[in-house]
Design a protein around this motif. Structure first.
Motif, PDB file in Angstrom:
ATOM      1  N   TRP A  88       0.814  -1.209   0.000  1.00  0.00           N
ATOM      2  CA  TRP A  88       0.000   0.000   0.000  1.00  0.00           C
ATOM      3  C   TRP A  88       0.852   1.265   0.000  1.00  0.00           C
ATOM      4  N   ARG A  89       2.009   1.215   0.643  1.00  0.00           N
ATOM      5  CA  ARG A  89       2.884   2.395   0.644  1.00  0.00           C
ATOM      6  C   ARG A  89       3.364   2.703  -0.768  1.00  0.00           C
ATOM      7  N   GLU A  90       3.735   1.659  -1.492  1.00  0.00           N
ATOM      8  CA  GLU A  90       4.208   1.853  -2.863  1.00  0.00           C
ATOM      9  C   GLU A  90       3.063   2.232  -3.792  1.00  0.00           C
ATOM     10  N   ARG A  91       1.916   1.581  -3.620  1.00  0.00           N
ATOM     11  CA  ARG A  91       0.784   1.837  -4.514  1.00  0.00           C
ATOM     12  C   ARG A  91       0.263   3.260  -4.358  1.00  0.00           C
ATOM     13  N   GLN A  92       0.261   3.770  -3.133  1.00  0.00           N
ATOM     14  CA  GLN A  92      -0.274   5.110  -2.879  1.00  0.00           C
ATOM     15  C   GLN A  92       0.824   6.180  -2.806  1.00  0.00           C
ATOM     16  N   ASN A  93       2.065   5.763  -3.024  1.00  0.00           N
ATOM     17  CA  ASN A  93       3.192   6.707  -3.013  1.00  0.00           C
ATOM     18  C   ASN A  93       3.212   7.529  -1.727  1.00  0.00           C
ATOM     19  N   ALA A  94       3.013   6.848  -0.588  1.00  0.00           N
ATOM     20  CA  ALA A  94       2.940   7.530   0.707  1.00  0.00           C
ATOM     21  C   ALA A  94       4.334   7.749   1.276  1.00  0.00           C
ATOM     22  N   GLU A  95       4.645   9.004   1.579  1.00  0.00           N
ATOM     23  CA  GLU A  95       5.938   9.315   2.184  1.00  0.00           C
ATOM     24  C   GLU A  95       5.950   9.027   3.673  1.00  0.00           C
ATOM     25  N   ASN A  96       4.792   9.121   4.329  1.00  0.00           N
ATOM     26  CA  ASN A  96       4.704   8.786   5.745  1.00  0.00           C
ATOM     27  C   ASN A  96       3.399   8.038   5.997  1.00  0.00           C
ATOM     28  N   LEU A  97       3.316   7.429   7.167  1.00  0.00           N
ATOM     29  CA  LEU A  97       2.177   6.581   7.508  1.00  0.00           C
ATOM     30  C   LEU A  97       0.849   7.323   7.424  1.00  0.00           C
ATOM     31  N   PHE A  98       0.850   8.606   7.734  1.00  0.00           N
ATOM     32  CA  PHE A  98      -0.395   9.361   7.839  1.00  0.00           C
ATOM     33  C   PHE A  98      -0.981   9.737   6.486  1.00  0.00           C
ATOM     34  N   GLU A  99      -0.251   9.423   5.412  1.00  0.00           N
ATOM     35  CA  GLU A  99      -0.761   9.671   4.064  1.00  0.00           C
ATOM     36  C   GLU A  99      -1.481   8.455   3.486  1.00  0.00           C
ATOM     37  N   LEU A 100      -1.405   7.314   4.188  1.00  0.00           N
ATOM     38  CA  LEU A 100      -2.066   6.109   3.693  1.00  0.00           C
ATOM     39  C   LEU A 100      -3.576   6.202   3.862  1.00  0.00           C
ATOM     40  N   ASP A 101      -4.299   5.643   2.891  1.00  0.00           N
ATOM     41  CA  ASP A 101      -5.753   5.504   2.997  1.00  0.00           C
ATOM     42  C   ASP A 101      -6.069   4.029   2.777  1.00  0.00           C
ATOM     43  N   ILE A 102      -6.155   3.290   3.898  1.00  0.00           N
ATOM     44  CA  ILE A 102      -6.322   1.839   3.819  1.00  0.00           C
ATOM     45  C   ILE A 102      -7.467   1.408   4.741  1.00  0.00           C
ATOM     46  N   ASN A 103      -7.430   0.175   5.236  1.00  0.00           N
ATOM     47  CA  ASN A 103      -8.525  -0.312   6.066  1.00  0.00           C
ATOM     48  C   ASN A 103      -8.610   0.472   7.375  1.00  0.00           C
ATOM     49  N   LYS A 104      -9.837   0.544   7.923  1.00  0.00           N
ATOM     50  CA  LYS A 104     -10.083   1.371   9.108  1.00  0.00           C
ATOM     51  C   LYS A 104      -9.259   0.926  10.305  1.00  0.00           C
ATOM     52  N   GLU A 105      -9.078  -0.377  10.464  1.00  0.00           N
ATOM     53  CA  GLU A 105      -8.352  -0.897  11.618  1.00  0.00           C
ATOM     54  C   GLU A 105      -6.920  -0.368  11.655  1.00  0.00           C
ATOM     55  N   THR A 106      -6.203  -0.503  10.544  1.00  0.00           N
ATOM     56  CA  THR A 106      -4.817  -0.038  10.511  1.00  0.00           C
ATOM     57  C   THR A 106      -4.742   1.480  10.494  1.00  0.00           C
ATOM     58  N   MET A 107      -5.706   2.132   9.853  1.00  0.00           N
ATOM     59  CA  MET A 107      -5.737   3.597   9.839  1.00  0.00           C
ATOM     60  C   MET A 107      -5.827   4.154  11.253  1.00  0.00           C
ATOM     61  N   ALA A 108      -6.517   3.438  12.138  1.00  0.00           N
ATOM     62  CA  ALA A 108      -6.715   3.926  13.510  1.00  0.00           C
ATOM     63  C   ALA A 108      -5.653   3.410  14.476  1.00  0.00           C
ATOM     64  N   TYR A 109      -4.838   2.451  14.043  1.00  0.00           N
ATOM     65  CA  TYR A 109      -4.016   1.684  14.976  1.00  0.00           C
ATOM     66  C   TYR A 109      -2.999   2.539  15.739  1.00  0.00           C
ATOM     67  N   VAL A 110      -2.191   3.290  15.030  1.00  0.00           N
ATOM     68  CA  VAL A 110      -1.180   4.121  15.698  1.00  0.00           C
ATOM     69  C   VAL A 110      -1.845   5.157  16.584  1.00  0.00           C
ATOM     70  N   PHE A 111      -2.959   5.718  16.136  1.00  0.00           N
ATOM     71  CA  PHE A 111      -3.680   6.701  16.951  1.00  0.00           C
ATOM     72  C   PHE A 111      -4.230   6.057  18.221  1.00  0.00           C
ATOM     73  N   ARG A 112      -4.676   4.813  18.109  1.00  0.00           N
ATOM     74  CA  ARG A 112      -5.162   4.109  19.301  1.00  0.00           C
ATOM     75  C   ARG A 112      -4.025   3.906  20.298  1.00  0.00           C
ATOM     76  N   ILE A 113      -2.862   3.534  19.797  1.00  0.00           N
ATOM     77  CA  ILE A 113      -1.709   3.337  20.680  1.00  0.00           C
ATOM     78  C   ILE A 113      -1.343   4.639  21.391  1.00  0.00           C
ATOM     79  N   VAL A 114      -1.285   5.727  20.639  1.00  0.00           N
ATOM     80  CA  VAL A 114      -0.940   7.021  21.231  1.00  0.00           C
ATOM     81  C   VAL A 114      -2.011   7.462  22.224  1.00  0.00           C
ATOM     82  N   ALA A 115      -3.271   7.211  21.902  1.00  0.00           N
ATOM     83  CA  ALA A 115      -4.355   7.561  22.826  1.00  0.00           C
ATOM     84  C   ALA A 115      -4.245   6.764  24.119  1.00  0.00           C
ATOM     85  N   LEU A 116      -3.988   5.476  24.011  1.00  0.00           N
ATOM     86  CA  LEU A 116      -3.835   4.644  25.206  1.00  0.00           C
ATOM     87  C   LEU A 116      -2.644   5.086  26.037  1.00  0.00           C
ATOM     88  N   LYS A 117      -1.559   5.418  25.375  1.00  0.00           N
ATOM     89  CA  LYS A 117      -0.384   5.934  26.084  1.00  0.00           C
ATOM     90  C   LYS A 117      -0.743   7.209  26.838  1.00  0.00           C
TER      91      LYS A 117
END
Length: 309
Positions: A203-232
């Motif tokens: 997905w990084r190559e297909r969408q030419n994403a320079e960083n994780l926050f530019e990806l537009d993929i499944n909802k679970e992974t889209m929310a994952y890092v934010f969930r970790i930071v929120a829990l922290k």
């Protein structure tokens, strides 16, 4: 009739006056909303004050910041902060469990050279519980069986080391470091842990994403890092979110035990527990990796079993 009408008039006037008195008393005694203090409001249907979460930050994961100047990043983090801050039962359980799990996880992460923020990945995965997912992922780190085996965990009908906190955490460290050598960014590593490295690469190559926050993929992974930071954010400062868990409220560390080395097969773990002066339930709590009622041991092999004192 005249006297009756006069009585009704006086009664009506009395009732109107009484209602006016009550309304004035209520308006006089109702406190103003103090944004810095939650109050119980007299006369309200639901006595609470619900406020947005402070997004002034900064927010980071393993020393790598979230770009909070991006409105989309702010909104996605806000969603996970609100979701977990108001998920009272689940958040309370994590606050109670962290005293039991964090010391061991933090020690091993440090020994393995992995940032201790990665412990919040385990929180996001399992809620610090030896859980089993519908897909077959198990343990605090939620390893699938093939991945667990590839990182040295024994998994069979009698032993499942995905439930062994120390061994599973060591395996998770190796897994995470392998991804970090490839991606060089712990935020990408977290996404790869959630959806698999090959999917992240695709997905990084297909969408030419320079960083994780530019990806537009499944909802679970889209929310994952934010969930970790929120829990922290919540678990590091629970009082600011209205959670007060005292030292007597947390689940105790299971460190009062002796370890015995077993080299011969155990036909019945219940009988074994009784001989050791404990019971089957406590034996399983201290050794959750024992997943059957017996323990066959091949020649030359051995296991270390914890016996509660």
């Amino acid at each position: 009739m005249k006297h009756l009408l006069t009585g009704l008039g006086i009664g009506l006037a009395f009732l109107i006056g009484w209602f006016l008195f009550l309304s004035l008393e209520s308006s006089d005694t109702l406190p103003e909303v103090d944004p810095d203090e939650v109050r119980t409001f007299k006369g309200t249907q639901l006595p609470q004050v619900v406020r947005p979460v402070d997004l002034s930050g900064p927010f980071d994961f393993a020393g790598e910041p979230l770009p909070m100047d991006d409105f989309d990043v702010r909104e996605r983090l806000d969603m996970e902060l609100l979701r977990n801050a108001y998920f009272h039962r689940n958040t309370l359980l994590m606050l109670k469990r962290r005293a039991r799990f964090f010391p061991t996880i933090e020690r091993i992460l440090t020994e393995e050279g992995v940032p201790t923020d990665l412990k919040y990945l385990a929180v996001a995965e399992s809620g610090l519980d030896n859980a089993s997912s519908p897909a077959g992922a198990k343990g605090v780190w939620q390893f699938m069986a093939p991945t667990g085996k590839s990182y040295g965990l024994e998994i069979n009908g009698e032993v499942d080391e995905r439930y062994h906190l120390e061994k599973a955490t060591r395996a998770a460290c190796k897994y995470l470091k392998d991804y970090h050598r490839e991606f060089g960014d712990w935020r990408w590593v977290a996404a790869a842990y959630n959806m698999g490295g090959p999917n992240v690469r695709k997905w990084r190559e297909r969408q030419n994403a320079e960083n994780l926050f530019e990806l537009d993929i499944n909802k679970e992974t889209m929310a994952y890092v934010f969930r970790i930071v929120a829990l922290k954010t919540i678990l590091e400062d629970p009082e600011s979110f209205g959670y007060y868990v005292g030292p007597d409220d947390v689940y105790p560390v299971l460190d009062d035990y002796k370890t015995i080395k077993v080299t011969k097969s155990i036909d019945n773990l219940g009988d074994f527990a009784a001989v050791q002066g404990t019971d089957y339930r406590k034996l399983k709590i201290y050794n959750p990796w024992l997943v059957a009622g017996s323990l066959p041991i091949s020649s030359g092999n051995s296991y270390e079993i914890r016996i509660p004192n």
